[in-house]
Design an enzyme around this catalytic site. Structure first.
Site, PDB file in Angstrom:
ATOM      1  CG  MET A 109       6.604   7.388   2.227  1.00 31.57           C
ATOM      2  SD  MET A 109       7.080   7.212   0.197  1.00 31.57           S
ATOM      3  CE  MET A 109       7.258   5.352  -0.035  1.00 31.57           C
ATOM      4  CB  ALA A 139      -1.528   2.811   2.135  1.00 26.04           C
ATOM      5  CB  SER A 140       0.724   6.438   3.078  1.00 26.00           C
ATOM      6  OG  SER A 140       1.269   7.758   3.917  1.00 26.00           O
ATOM      7  N   GLY A 141      -0.792   9.026   1.840  1.00 24.46           N
ATOM      8  CA  GLY A 141      -1.154   9.680   0.625  1.00 24.46           C
ATOM      9  C   GLY A 141      -2.472   9.286   0.064  1.00 24.46           C
TER      10      GLY A 141
END
Length: 734
Positions: A8, A449-451
């Site tokens: 996320m 970001a994240s994934g």
């Protein structure tokens, strides 16, 4: 309603490096940098990461002992190629030689009739609303970053183009896209041709973009409001409590605030810390960039914001803008282009985009592909929705590029807030496999970001915009306990199961103690897998990565200091680094091939793109379904179907804030569940790139922000009347 492990992040946040919290840097074992120092790719090379290169003492303080220890603990030894300084990739205009000008004129003389236009024309377009990071389809009238940037690059070299005139309206785009477009406007200005920006409604982001032009005009009645910057968080726990839904969410990482949106009623200290640092970056970058563009000092720009000026006459008197109505701008342009008294020589962007780059020597024998991946990361495609990254779409392209011997290198352009954990890992694997065949360089857009960072870290090098939002190395997972909600609406569910944890994700009761323990362990395992892969990819120890992970988001400039990215810049710099990695001489021209277009849904094409009405309709269908006694899962699927058919939730900036927040949150969850039958995957974003970091005065309630940018907008039109047969044919042929 179960929530599956998901990588996320929030939607693009943007920033400027000038305000970092020293304590954060010290905890990471990295040096701080004095406030106010601004690193920009076009001016100077950025600070290399501590793993692959030695930091320049002239740009940043010497790394401390702990940073050296982190570099020494790297599990991967840099090769000789990795040790080379990265090319600056400065986008610099070079005046064509006499021979080049001759061949350009010769090629343009044989252009197809419907692609010709008069000499000394002005390139015009209107830039407002949504701007896609991917190219648009043939019948999609919206604008995209590659379309705009390529047109400006060609126009700078085109002898038929006298200048550029842009109407800048309320933008539904993040700062990363704005910085990329601004870079190409600056490139066009280097050619000596004029650049004009016209604004009717504008706040900080619009003015930031328009300031790249030499001349800024606005009507005396314009709404140009420069009041400052805001970043906020939305919290739905109170809403969930009222409807009887208990979020049982596990978030790994101190700063993983996406879970806070469901769990809390206010902002945590950790979230306030990271958002405050981002806000400082935005503010400082605005001061520095606008001051440089307008010939002012940072103090003068800061004073303008603090004063809250709303009178256009005062803005004009102080040199921030010039006052002219659109008809006056038209008359000014007629005088500059030498056209007839009743005719303005102009060419619109949609038509000009079809002009071949080969006419200006912008193609070479060797090819570098820019593969664009934008949107949330989903487990699979719904077949009708757009604006998503899925394995079944991206992986075949990666494998095809691996087999294509005519492609020397690949730039993976990532613009994603994250999403499905499994899908991220599957695509990460294929990117790594492609990297074994040829260099792959990541270029980050508004957000990776994240994934989105998971995909980027598979690449050989990572290039981010200074105001890209990246990092967010963390995991959020959980489920909803809707037992109270079901009871209140008269809905009941009975489950028969075999197996100790068969009902782990049941939405009609809370976790048992054993289930909660298992859920916590699985979430921790997912986080450690992500963190450890990030550490290996970046050549850092796990302990060092832990310091900069924990779900925290960074701006691109901050991420450079943390060692999470390698350089600052846009696609042009990523291509320069790809050339170096592929051992292509720096001065050799290459063909840059764009791959990956935004797919608009049929309904969006018929209705002029997705709008807020689609989101309202889907939310209404959800409520109506529940009132009719429909099972919640069925009601959610029906609501998600409406959103998918319309091509996504659309832009909600014209709606009341509470409607925006609740509708966006519900539609993100339900659209994800449509792609995962029987499961409700979790994709909750609590910061919207379109409204991030500005006072929002221009976009709030603006119809312009709902409509989206268009290459045919009526800007500088003189009332030519209805299209004739030739114009209709020309539009279809393009």
């Amino acid at each position: 309603m179960a929530l599956r492990a998901t990588m996320m992040s929030r939607r693009p946040v943007v920033a400027n490096c000038a305000a970092r919290r020293p304590g954060v840097l010290h905890r990471a074992g990295l040096p701080t940098r004095p406030r106010g120092i601004r690193l920009v790719a076009r001016d100077a090379p950025e600070t290399p990461t501590q793993v692959t290169q030695e930091a320049s003492a002239s740009e940043v303080p010497q790394q401390d002992a702990k940073a050296a220890e982190v570099a020494a603990s790297s599990s991967s030894t840099p090769s000789a190629a990795d040790a080379q300084p990265l090319p600056e990739g400065v986008l610099t205009y070079k005046e064509p030689s006499g021979g080049q000008k001759f061949w350009t004129s010769f090629k343009l003389a044989f252009a197809l009739p419907w692609r010709r236009f008069k000499k000394d024309s002005v390139l015009v377009f209107k830039l407002e609303g949504e701007v896609s990071d991917q190219g648009r389809g043939r019948f999609d009238s919206g604008l995209s970053v590659p379309q705009i940037c390529q047109a400006l690059q060609k126009a700078a070299l085109d002898p038929r183009i006298k200048g550029v005139a842009i109407e800048v309206g309320p933008l539904a785009a993040g700062w990363g896209k704005v910085q990329e477009i601004r870079r190409y406007l600056s490139y066009f200005r280097q050619s000596g041709k004029f650049t004009i920006a016209y604004m009717k409604q504008a706040s900080e982001k619009e003015y930031y973009l328009a300031s790249a032009c030499q001349e800024l005009y606005a009507p005396p009645s314009a709404n140009v409001s420069l009041r400052g910057f805001t970043i906020g968080g939305t919290f739905l726990r109170g809403v969930l409590d009222k409807v009887g839904i208990e979020p049982q969410v596990k978030r790994i990482g101190k700063y993983k605030s996406a879970g806070d949106q469901l769990l809390r009623k206010d902002m945590s200290e950790a979230q306030a810390e990271q958002l405050g640092a981002i806000l400082d970056d935005i503010y400082q970058d605005f001061l520095t960039t606008v001051a440089e563009a307008r010939g002012k000092t940072k103090e003068e720009v800061a004073a303008l914001i603090e004063e809250g000026v709303y009178e256009m006459e005062k803005l004009a008197a102080d040199g921030w803008v010039s006052l002219k109505y659109e008809d006056e701008v038209i008359e000014e342009l007629k005088a500059r282009t030498g056209g007839k008294p009743d005719e303005l020589r102009k060419v619109e962007l949609r038509k000009y985009a079809k002009v071949s780059p080969s006419a200006f020597g912008l193609k070479g024998k060797k090819r570098i592909v820019v593969l664009r991946a934008a949107g949330a990361i989903l487990g699979r495609s719904s077949g009708t929705s757009s604006g998503a990254i899925t394995p079944d779409q991206l992986i075949p392209r990666l494998r095809a590029l691996a087999k294509d011997k005519g492609v020397a290198a690949v730039v993976l352009r990532v613009d994603s807030p994250g999403g499905d954990a499994l899908a991220s890992d599957l695509m990460w694997r294929e990117i790594k496999k492609l990297g074994e065949k040829k260099p792959v360089i990541a270029s980050m857009g508004d957000v990776a970001a994240s994934g989105g960072y998971y995909l980027s870290m598979a690449c050989k090098k990572i290039v981010a915009e200074a105001l890209t939002v990246t990092g967010s190395i963390g995991v959020v997972t959980g489920k909803f306990n809707a037992s109270k909600f079901y009871s209140e609406i008269g809905y009941s569910k009975t489950l028969l199961s075999r197996g100790r944890y068969a009902e782990l994700l049941a939405d009609n009761r809370p976790f048992s103690p054993e289930e909660a323990e298992l859920f916590d362990r699985s979430a921790q395992h997912a986080y450690e897998s992500f963190r450890n892969k990030a550490a290996e990819s970046r050549g850092m120890s796990v302990d060092a990565m832990q310091e900069v992970a924990q779900g925290r988001v960074w701006t691109g400039r901050q991420a450079l200091e943390m060692g999470l990215v390698d350089a600052l810049g846009g696609v042009h710099r990523a291509v320069a680094i790809a050339k170096q990695a592929a051992e292509i001489p720096e001065d050799e021209q290459v063909s840059v091939i764009e791959v990956g277009r935004a797919q608009a849904s049929p309904l969006a094409l018929l209705t002029g793109r997705a709008s807020a009405s689609a989101s309202l309709l889907s939310a209404a269908m959800l409520l109506m379904g529940l009132m009719r006694g429909q099972a919640p899962a069925e009601a959610m699927a029906a609501a998600a179907g409406v959103t998918a058919l319309a091509g996504g939730p659309g832009d909600l900036s014209g709606l009341p804030p509470v409607v925006q927040e609740v509708t966006t949150a519900l539609m993100d969850l339900y659209a994800m569940s449509a792609g995962q039958p029987g499961r409700a995957s979790y994709l909750m974003t609590d910061v919207n790139a379109a409204s991030l970091g500005s006072s929002g005065s221009a976009s709030a309630g603006s119809l312009g922000a709902l409509s989206g940018s268009s290459s045919s907008t009526g800007f500088l039109d003189e009332g030519e009347g209805l299209q004739g047969p030739l114009e209709v044919v020309e539009e279809w042929l393009m």
